[in-house]
Design a protein around this motif. Structure first.
Motif, PDB file in Angstrom:
ATOM      1  N   THR A   2      -0.987  15.972 111.317  1.00 13.06           N
ATOM      2  CA  THR A   2       0.308  16.592 111.081  1.00 13.06           C
ATOM      3  C   THR A   2       0.914  17.033 112.403  1.00 13.06           C
ATOM      4  O   THR A   2       0.279  17.728 113.183  1.00 13.06           O
ATOM      5  N   ILE A   4       3.297  19.337 114.419  1.00  9.64           N
ATOM      6  CA  ILE A   4       3.777  20.694 114.189  1.00  9.64           C
ATOM      7  C   ILE A   4       4.743  21.093 115.295  1.00  9.64           C
ATOM      8  O   ILE A   4       4.400  21.048 116.479  1.00  9.64           O
ATOM      9  N   GLU A   8       7.366  25.739 113.367  1.00  9.07           N
ATOM     10  CA  GLU A   8       6.419  25.587 112.261  1.00  9.07           C
ATOM     11  C   GLU A   8       5.089  26.260 112.586  1.00  9.07           C
ATOM     12  O   GLU A   8       4.488  26.911 111.734  1.00  9.07           O
ATOM     13  N   ARG A   9       4.645  26.098 113.822  1.00  7.29           N
ATOM     14  CA  ARG A   9       3.392  26.755 114.239  1.00  7.29           C
ATOM     15  C   ARG A   9       3.529  28.268 114.123  1.00  7.29           C
ATOM     16  O   ARG A   9       2.648  28.954 113.605  1.00  7.29           O
ATOM     17  N   ARG A  61       4.583  21.966 102.462  1.00  2.31           N
ATOM     18  CA  ARG A  61       4.561  21.718 103.912  1.00  2.31           C
ATOM     19  C   ARG A  61       3.864  22.870 104.639  1.00  2.31           C
ATOM     20  O   ARG A  61       3.041  22.658 105.523  1.00  2.31           O
ATOM     21  N   LEU A  65       0.505  22.740 106.991  1.00  3.88           N
ATOM     22  CA  LEU A  65       0.492  23.223 108.378  1.00  3.88           C
ATOM     23  C   LEU A  65      -0.613  24.249 108.591  1.00  3.88           C
ATOM     24  O   LEU A  65      -1.328  24.206 109.587  1.00  3.88           O
ATOM     25  N   SER A  68      -3.871  22.566 108.697  1.00  3.50           N
ATOM     26  CA  SER A  68      -4.012  21.872 109.974  1.00  3.50           C
ATOM     27  C   SER A  68      -4.395  22.842 111.097  1.00  3.50           C
ATOM     28  O   SER A  68      -5.254  22.551 111.915  1.00  3.50           O
ATOM     29  N   GLY A  77      -1.395  19.351 115.784  1.00  2.00           N
ATOM     30  CA  GLY A  77      -0.157  18.747 116.232  1.00  2.00           C
ATOM     31  C   GLY A  77      -0.310  17.969 117.522  1.00  2.00           C
ATOM     32  O   GLY A  77       0.660  17.526 118.108  1.00  2.00           O
TER      33      GLY A  77
END
Length: 81
Positions: A2, A4, A8-9, A61, A65, A68, A77
């Motif tokens: 994924t 990122i 988003e992180r 989503r 994340l 991940s 990422g």
């Protein structure tokens, strides 16, 4: 893997901080009555980060994340640090 974005992180990390804060507050019988007050800041931070990343209402989503990040916090990422 994924990919990122920085936003988003930040959102996933804010969500994880909220989860950890919630767990800490609710597992301590002395703190549990104050959960609303103690979790106001982490909730606001997570809400703002989710909005900034465009993840508000996109739990699927967000959870991908978070998963991940938990699997590989340093390299999620494909980036380090």
């Amino acid at each position: 893997m994924t990919t990122i974005t920085a936003d988003e992180r930040a959102a996933a990390q804010a969500y994880l901080r909220l989860l950890e804060s919630t767990q800490a507050v609710l597992t301590d019988p002395l703190l549990a009555p104050y959960a609303g007050v103690m979790l106001t800041h982490p909730m606001a931070e997570a809400d703002e980060a989710l909005r900034a990343a465009g993840l508000a209402g996109n739990e699927d989503r967000l959870l991908r994340l978070v998963s991940s990040l938990r699997a590989s916090p340093a390299t999620a990422g494909g980036r380090s640090g």
